[in-house]
Design an enzyme around this catalytic site. Sequence first.
Site, short mmCIF file in Angstrom:
data_model
loop_
_atom_site.label_atom_id
_atom_site.label_comp_id
_atom_site.label_asym_id
_atom_site.label_seq_id
_atom_site.Cartn_x
_atom_site.Cartn_y
_atom_site.Cartn_z
CE LYS A 75 152.00 139.59 33.94
NZ LYS A 75 152.47 140.26 32.82
CB CYS A 85 140.59 127.34 77.42
SG CYS A 85 142.16 128.19 77.22
CB CYS A 129 140.40 130.07 80.52
SG CYS A 129 139.79 130.75 78.95
CG ASN A 189 155.48 124.21 77.67
OD1 ASN A 189 154.87 123.16 77.84
ND2 ASN A 189 155.50 124.84 76.51
CG HIS A 230 139.17 131.34 75.17
ND1 HIS A 230 140.16 130.43 75.45
CD2 HIS A 230 138.51 130.86 74.07
CE1 HIS A 230 140.09 129.43 74.58
NE2 HIS A 230 139.10 129.66 73.73
CG ASN A 277 153.67 128.61 66.44
OD1 ASN A 277 154.04 129.14 65.41
ND2 ASN A 277 153.86 127.33 66.69
CB SER A 327 147.90 123.36 70.87
OG SER A 327 148.47 124.19 71.87
CG HIS A 357 143.65 131.84 76.30
ND1 HIS A 357 142.61 131.83 77.19
CD2 HIS A 357 144.47 132.85 76.67
CE1 HIS A 357 142.80 132.79 78.08
NE2 HIS A 357 143.92 133.42 77.79
CG HIS A 394 149.37 130.87 74.06
ND1 HIS A 394 148.28 130.53 73.28
CD2 HIS A 394 150.33 129.97 73.76
CE1 HIS A 394 148.57 129.46 72.55
NE2 HIS A 394 149.82 129.10 72.82
CD GLN A 438 155.53 127.55 73.18
OE1 GLN A 438 156.46 126.95 73.70
NE2 GLN A 438 154.79 127.01 72.23
CD GLU A 478 168.43 137.06 62.95
OE1 GLU A 478 168.45 137.68 64.02
OE2 GLU A 478 167.39 136.89 62.28
P1 H2U Z 1 151.42 126.50 71.18
O1 H2U Z 1 151.55 127.98 71.40
O2 H2U Z 1 152.38 126.02 70.15
O3 H2U Z 1 150.03 126.05 70.93
O4 H2U Z 1 151.86 125.83 72.55
C1 H2U Z 1 151.17 125.93 73.76
C2 H2U Z 1 152.05 125.28 74.81
O5 H2U Z 1 151.31 125.06 75.98
C3 H2U Z 1 152.61 123.95 74.36
O6 H2U Z 1 154.02 124.06 74.25
C4 H2U Z 1 151.83 123.93 76.63
C5 H2U Z 1 152.21 122.99 75.49
O7 H2U Z 1 153.30 122.19 75.86
N1 H2U Z 1 150.83 123.37 77.55
C6 H2U Z 1 151.06 123.44 78.92
O8 H2U Z 1 152.12 123.91 79.34
N2 H2U Z 1 150.11 122.99 79.79
C7 H2U Z 1 148.92 122.41 79.40
O9 H2U Z 1 148.11 122.05 80.24
C8 H2U Z 1 148.65 122.21 77.97
C9 H2U Z 1 149.62 122.80 77.00
ZN ZN Z 2 166.14 137.89 63.52
#
Ligand code: H2U
Ligand code: ZN
Length: 346
Positions: free
Chosen positions: A30, A52, A55, A77, A115, A153, A161, A164, A166, A168, A182
């Site tokens: 409630k 970081c 950065c 990545n 950052h 995320n 992780s 900063h 960001h 993907q 969908e």
């Molecule tokens: P998150 O947004 O889930 O935290 O992921 C950050 C990504 O950054 C993660 O997929 C990548 C990790 O593989 N990463 C790099 O590409 N280089 C790095 O030096 C560290 C993390």
């Molecule tokens: Zn959707």
Amino acid sequence: MTVFDPTEHPHRRLNPLTQEWVIVSAQRLKRPWLGKVEAPARVDLPKHDPKCYLCPGNSRSNGTDNPDYKDTYVFPNDFPVLLSAPPAPEENDSRLFTAEGLDGVCRVACFSGRHDLTLAEMEPAEIEKVIDMWIDQVNDLSQNYKWVQVFENKGAMMGCSNPHPHCQIWGQNNLPTQALREDASQMAYMAKNNSQLLLDYAHQESEKGERTVFENEDWIVVVPYWAGWPYELLLLPKRHIGHLNQISAGEKSNLAKIMSQMLICYDNLFETSFPYSGGFHGMPFTGEDQSHWQLHAHFYPPLLRSATVKKFMVGYEMLGEIQRDLTAEQAAAKLRSLPTVHYLKA
Ligand code: H2U
Ligand code: ZN
């Protein structure tokens, strides 16, 4: 006979995009927003963190040095989930041991050289630069991949992780499960109604208004009727748009504005940097007719009652179906009632 009241009487709502049902049982909580709001320990982040890996000017874990960027910065990545054309499993006739090959690419994209600057604290003009970056990525990846997924995320609670800011961006040669669902729902709706499911939905929500959190000339943000997460939001364009690379300059500017409004309101809800997983779904790039597809963004935040009390999708949710305690209309009313200035700037 008592009349049905969605805040008193448990019922189920159907998600027309995934064909999944959600239990709404608002009688359990409630007025949940009257509950205590615990402020979490405020984390004051530096503008630049020498440790970081995102950065400007710093080294990533594989030794690569980031350039001295100011706004956005995209890089491959270093620990990608998807690889470019790896060997594929052999095809077989078995229905029980089905596998297929996976060809893709994973990129990481920083929103700012700062950052400590999340999207919620950026000005709309800065968010527009992020949208430009997303559009460039969609244009680039759609040349080689059927599915382009931009997603963020945010927050340690979501397993992010690094604070900063960001996101993907992944490109993939096949449609992931959510996209397949969908796709099927939007295609079936189009075949039956000769219109886009999410465009009809946006117009109907705009008329009803009870689940609308923000709306401008080009976009509407609602707590969807079938929301599973307490403060889930769905961002929709008000005309037919397939993907981010089809928006006009005016739509881009209004997208930045409405994203800024909704993310400020998220942060203000519990006066915290609001965690979520969010991202855009747009048409697949298959070369076939995709007119049933409508661009949209989902935001799935885990928080329920305070900056520290999260909802767990466990138990009945894993074994049966998703259940929520406050109605989508209650969540929308709560979000609408919040100040429009970010709490750190107020
Ligand atoms: P998150 O947004 O889930 O935290 O992921 C950050 C990504 O950054 C993660 O997929 C990548 C990790 O593989 N990463 C790099 O590409 N280089 C790095 O030096 C560290 C993390
Ligand atoms: Zn959707």
